[in-house]
Scaffold this active site. Structure first.
Site: not given
Ligand code: SAJ
Length: 423
Positions: A209, A263
């Site tokens: 994870k 996360c």
């Molecule tokens: N972000 C970027 N650029 C991107 C993608 C995301 O700047 O290309 C930023 C987002 O704006 C945000 C952060 O990253 O601030 C995280 O957003 P996210 O949508 O990537 O992820 P989370 O935090 O909402 O959810 C993540 C997910 N993990 C993965 O995709 C590996 C989710 O599947 C997990 O269950 C979750 O963390 C968790 O609870 O651990």
């Protein structure tokens, strides 16, 4: 225990972003569910069928679960066949893990744990937490793990905004303390998960994870580093990424104002804390992503320095689009820093955030921010901001951290930062 039957009772500890949807899904799947939260207001709302978090369709599923009588919330645990721990695992200011909630939840269920029970830790946790915290504090001395009771880690993997779908359709990794624990836990998850349920051991599940979220953090850091590099070169980072991604083996993620949420901005530190000397890449990615808000603040300050009376309208406070979560949000950090810096009047606008949650900020609606601002900073790409007409913001300097306006603005000659070099 009644592991094989749909009538088993599941006690879900923690009714937050993971626990509440999980409790509803289990009730929908026919389990009797006791949802436990230490916050009386959350328990009261849940029992009334009201959601206390924003997540698409959760209100419908919660109302169905409460109406069916299969979900009841309480402030204290009750005897059950299965206990699921879904509590936060934050980190301290020095990035060391804070396992207080897991420890407390484990201690709270201990008086109710009986022979035959399955205890699952769903919270994302540092390596060995299942063993050193859950087994240590939740299991009464007379019960032996793997023989009398079963303990496993099954980290949640759901994406906020898609939780109800992903909780059921994603593959799950289930790691038991012993092979018998894995077996019992896999059988439980197979009753409500449509994705594959992959069995392993607890430590492998914990590390897997953390690796998933670190992978994403490292890749976002690459995109954020590129955006700062391209900013200094005066080249459009989104165009560069779009073109590079046409290579069959390149898939660069999107730059943004930084990485937030509870996360991805937290979990990689658990790996770094476990083995600091072996994780320079993961640590650096964290540092790069944490530096991005400062870059944005500098861009806005530079834009403000060009104007007599800068009024800085900040669009979005949550950590990503269409959610109400402001935990670790780079957007809110940027707005607060600008507010304190005195570079101009700062207005904040977020249709997903109740102004009472940010008493230190001047919160306004979309109409007012568009009318009053002469600098608009797009921090979170909420759907609602798509209503803003192009003409209404022609007079503004735009700082677009997410390529929200980029495609619309191309061709009309309006300059959108970060196309211009930041100070
Ligand atoms: N972000 C970027 N650029 C991107 C993608 C995301 O700047 O290309 C930023 C987002 O704006 C945000 C952060 O990253 O601030 C995280 O957003 P996210 O949508 O990537 O992820 P989370 O935090 O909402 O959810 C993540 C997910 N993990 C993965 O995709 C590996 C989710 O599947 C997990 O269950 C979750 O963390 C968790 O609870 O651990």
């Amino acid at each position: 225990m009644n592991k094989g039957s749909q009538k088993a009772t599941v006690c879900v500890i923690g009714l937050g972003y993971i626990g509440l949807p999980t409790a509803c899904i289990l009730a929908d799947a026919g389990f009797n569910v006791i949802g436990v939260d230490v916050r009386p207001e959350v328990v009261e709302k849940t029992n009334a069928g009201d959601v206390h978090i924003e997540e698409p369709d959760l209100d419908l599923v919660l109302r169905r679960a409460i109406r069916s009588g299969r979900l009841k919330a309480s402030t204290s645990p009750q005897p059950a066949d299965i206990f699921m721990i879904c509590v936060p695992t934050p980190h301290h200011a020095d990035h060391s893990p804070d396992l207080t909630y897991v420890e407390q939840a484990s201690k709270n269920i201990r008086p109710f744990v009986q022979a035959g029970n399955l205890i699952v830790l769903e919270s994302t946790s540092p390596p060995k937490t299942t063993d050193e915290v859950v087994c240590k504090y939740a299991i009464p001395d007379h019960l032996e793990v793997g023989y009398d009771v079963y303990v496993a880690h099954c980290p949640e993997r759901v994406l906020p905004g898609r939780i109800l779908f992903e909780a059921v359709h994603n593959d799950r990794v289930v790691g038991g303390m012993t092979p018998a624990c894995t077996d019992v836990a896999v059988k439980f998850y197979e009753q409500f998960v449509k994705g594959k349920v992959l069995g392993t051991n607890a430590l492998a599940a914990e590390v897997t994870k953390l690796v998933e979220n670190s992978f994403r953090d490292v890749n976002i850091a690459f995109a954020n580093e590129l955006s700062m590099l391209c900013g200094s070169l005066g080249v459009d980072v989104w165009e560069v990424i779009e073109l590079a991604n046409r290579h069959p083996r390149v898939k660069i993620l999107n730059p943004g104002p930084g990485v937030g949420g509870h996360c991805i901005s937290v979990d990689p530190w658990f790996l770094v804390h476990t083995a600091p000397e072996l994780t320079p890449l993961i640590r650096t990615a964290r540092t790069v992503n944490d530096s991005k808000p400062h870059f944005v603040i500098n861009q806005v300050a530079q834009a403000a320095s060009q104007l007599d009376r800068p009024v800085i309208g900040c669009l979005g406070l949550t950590y990503k689009a269409d959610v109400d979560d402001i935990r670790e949000s780079p957007a809110i950090d940027i707005v607060r820093a600008l507010n304190k810096s005195g570079v101009g009047e700062v207005l904040a606008c977020d249709p997903h955030v109740d102004p009472v949650r940010c008493p230190d900020l001047k919160m306004v609606d979309i109409d007012e921010v568009v009318q009053r601002a002469n600098i608009l900073v797009l921090l979170t790409d909420h759907m609602e901001f798509r209503e803003i007409s192009f003409e209404s913001i022609r007079h503004c300097t735009l700082v677009d951290t997410r390529a929200f306006w980029r495609n619309q603005m191309r061709g009309v000659g309006q300059e959108v930062l970060p196309l211009r070099r930041a100070a």
